[in-house]
Design a protein around this motif. Sequence first.
Motif, PDB file in Angstrom:
ATOM      1  N   ASP A   1       0.821  -1.200   0.000  1.00 36.62           N
ATOM      2  CA  ASP A   1       0.000   0.000   0.000  1.00 36.62           C
ATOM      3  C   ASP A   1       0.863   1.262   0.000  1.00 36.62           C
ATOM      4  O   ASP A   1       0.558   2.233  -0.695  1.00 36.62           O
ATOM      5  N   GLU A   2       1.923   1.238   0.803  1.00 41.00           N
ATOM      6  CA  GLU A   2       2.837   2.384   0.844  1.00 41.00           C
ATOM      7  C   GLU A   2       3.436   2.642  -0.539  1.00 41.00           C
ATOM      8  O   GLU A   2       3.542   3.787  -0.972  1.00 41.00           O
ATOM      9  N   GLU A   3       3.815   1.571  -1.210  1.00 39.44           N
ATOM     10  CA  GLU A   3       4.426   1.715  -2.529  1.00 39.44           C
ATOM     11  C   GLU A   3       3.435   2.254  -3.553  1.00 39.44           C
ATOM     12  O   GLU A   3       3.780   3.126  -4.353  1.00 39.44           O
ATOM     13  N   THR A   4       2.191   1.788  -3.528  1.00 37.19           N
ATOM     14  CA  THR A   4       1.201   2.304  -4.482  1.00 37.19           C
ATOM     15  C   THR A   4       0.860   3.762  -4.173  1.00 37.19           C
ATOM     16  O   THR A   4       0.639   4.546  -5.089  1.00 37.19           O
ATOM     17  N   PHE A   5       0.836   4.102  -2.890  1.00 37.65           N
ATOM     18  CA  PHE A   5       0.581   5.502  -2.519  1.00 37.65           C
ATOM     19  C   PHE A   5       1.707   6.394  -3.016  1.00 37.65           C
ATOM     20  O   PHE A   5       1.466   7.452  -3.594  1.00 37.65           O
TER      21      PHE A   5
ATOM     22  N   ALA B   1      -2.159  13.824   2.961  1.00 41.17           N
ATOM     23  CA  ALA B   1      -2.081  13.270   4.320  1.00 41.17           C
ATOM     24  C   ALA B   1      -3.427  12.663   4.715  1.00 41.17           C
ATOM     25  O   ALA B   1      -3.486  11.580   5.304  1.00 41.17           O
ATOM     26  N   ARG B   2      -4.509  13.352   4.380  1.00 47.35           N
ATOM     27  CA  ARG B   2      -5.834  12.821   4.684  1.00 47.35           C
ATOM     28  C   ARG B   2      -6.129  11.580   3.843  1.00 47.35           C
ATOM     29  O   ARG B   2      -6.799  10.663   4.307  1.00 47.35           O
ATOM     30  N   THR B   3      -5.666  11.586   2.629  1.00 46.44           N
ATOM     31  CA  THR B   3      -5.869  10.439   1.741  1.00 46.44           C
ATOM     32  C   THR B   3      -5.071   9.237   2.227  1.00 46.44           C
ATOM     33  O   THR B   3      -5.547   8.103   2.157  1.00 46.44           O
ATOM     34  N   HIS B   4      -3.867   9.486   2.710  1.00 49.39           N
ATOM     35  CA  HIS B   4      -2.995   8.400   3.165  1.00 49.39           C
ATOM     36  C   HIS B   4      -3.672   7.553   4.235  1.00 49.39           C
ATOM     37  O   HIS B   4      -3.539   6.336   4.245  1.00 49.39           O
ATOM     38  N   ARG B   5      -4.410   8.213   5.130  1.00 48.69           N
ATOM     39  CA  ARG B   5      -5.079   7.492   6.215  1.00 48.69           C
ATOM     40  C   ARG B   5      -6.088   6.470   5.702  1.00 48.69           C
ATOM     41  O   ARG B   5      -6.330   5.467   6.357  1.00 48.69           O
ATOM     42  N   HIS B   6      -6.681   6.741   4.562  1.00 49.23           N
ATOM     43  CA  HIS B   6      -7.742   5.883   4.028  1.00 49.23           C
ATOM     44  C   HIS B   6      -7.338   5.237   2.703  1.00 49.23           C
ATOM     45  O   HIS B   6      -8.202   4.835   1.927  1.00 49.23           O
ATOM     46  N   TRP B   7      -6.040   5.150   2.441  1.00 50.97           N
ATOM     47  CA  TRP B   7      -5.552   4.722   1.136  1.00 50.97           C
ATOM     48  C   TRP B   7      -6.080   3.351   0.715  1.00 50.97           C
ATOM     49  O   TRP B   7      -6.507   3.170  -0.426  1.00 50.97           O
TER      50      TRP B   7
ATOM     51  N   GLU C   1      -7.704   9.658  -7.255  1.00 52.28           N
ATOM     52  CA  GLU C   1      -7.607  11.041  -7.712  1.00 52.28           C
ATOM     53  C   GLU C   1      -8.912  11.795  -7.457  1.00 52.28           C
ATOM     54  O   GLU C   1      -8.895  12.969  -7.092  1.00 52.28           O
ATOM     55  N   VAL C   2     -10.027  11.128  -7.620  1.00 54.72           N
ATOM     56  CA  VAL C   2     -11.318  11.761  -7.341  1.00 54.72           C
ATOM     57  C   VAL C   2     -11.388  12.145  -5.868  1.00 54.72           C
ATOM     58  O   VAL C   2     -11.815  13.244  -5.521  1.00 54.72           O
ATOM     59  N   TYR C   3     -10.951  11.255  -5.002  1.00 48.55           N
ATOM     60  CA  TYR C   3     -10.976  11.504  -3.562  1.00 48.55           C
ATOM     61  C   TYR C   3     -10.073  12.682  -3.207  1.00 48.55           C
ATOM     62  O   TYR C   3     -10.486  13.604  -2.496  1.00 48.55           O
ATOM     63  N   VAL C   4      -8.846  12.675  -3.734  1.00 49.05           N
ATOM     64  CA  VAL C   4      -7.897  13.755  -3.427  1.00 49.05           C
ATOM     65  C   VAL C   4      -8.426  15.082  -3.961  1.00 49.05           C
ATOM     66  O   VAL C   4      -8.348  16.110  -3.287  1.00 49.05           O
ATOM     67  N   ARG C   5      -8.979  15.070  -5.168  1.00 48.73           N
ATOM     68  CA  ARG C   5      -9.519  16.296  -5.744  1.00 48.73           C
ATOM     69  C   ARG C   5     -10.663  16.834  -4.883  1.00 48.73           C
ATOM     70  O   ARG C   5     -10.768  18.031  -4.645  1.00 48.73           O
TER      71      ARG C   5
END
Length: 171
Positions: A5-9, A43-49, A59-63
């Motif tokens: 997961d870390e690598e895909t993030f 950072a917020r996205t990372h928590r729920h990656w 990308e939709v989530y981050v946007r």
Amino acid sequence: MDSQDEETFRAFVTARWQALVRVAFLLVGDHGYAEDLVQTALARTHRHWRRIERKDAPEVYVRRVLINLANSHWRRRLRLREVFATPERAAADPTLAHDQRDELWTALSTLPPRTRAVLVLRYFEDLTEAQIADALGCSVGTVKSTASRGLARLRETYAPALPEVNGGVSA
């Protein structure tokens, strides 16, 4: 989060960083603050990656997080009664295209945050009206009417100098 997961993030951040900063800049008008917004959104996205990646919509989530953060930014600024101004240039650029881009940016910065978000997502990010409606949590009709009103307002406030041709008739 496991190493996969870390690598895909990391790969997502590397691939999409510039595009996300561009969107954030167009939403808030300040490059430094745009980078801060993207970092906060990531950072917020990372928590729920893991959950986000499974839905194939990072990308939709981050946007969406960027839009929410930008809206919060504008609400705070309005509360403080600050007036948005574009940064001063160190030296005047003689090119017409640069001047027109500055004029357009100034006109765009006068629009309400939601209208600016619709126009940025539609014409700079080239998203469909349905994708914008999803990102903003509204109907497609609202996106269409907001874009229409925003473009009309830009036409009123942004009138680039057109070259004269045929004895004074503008092109």
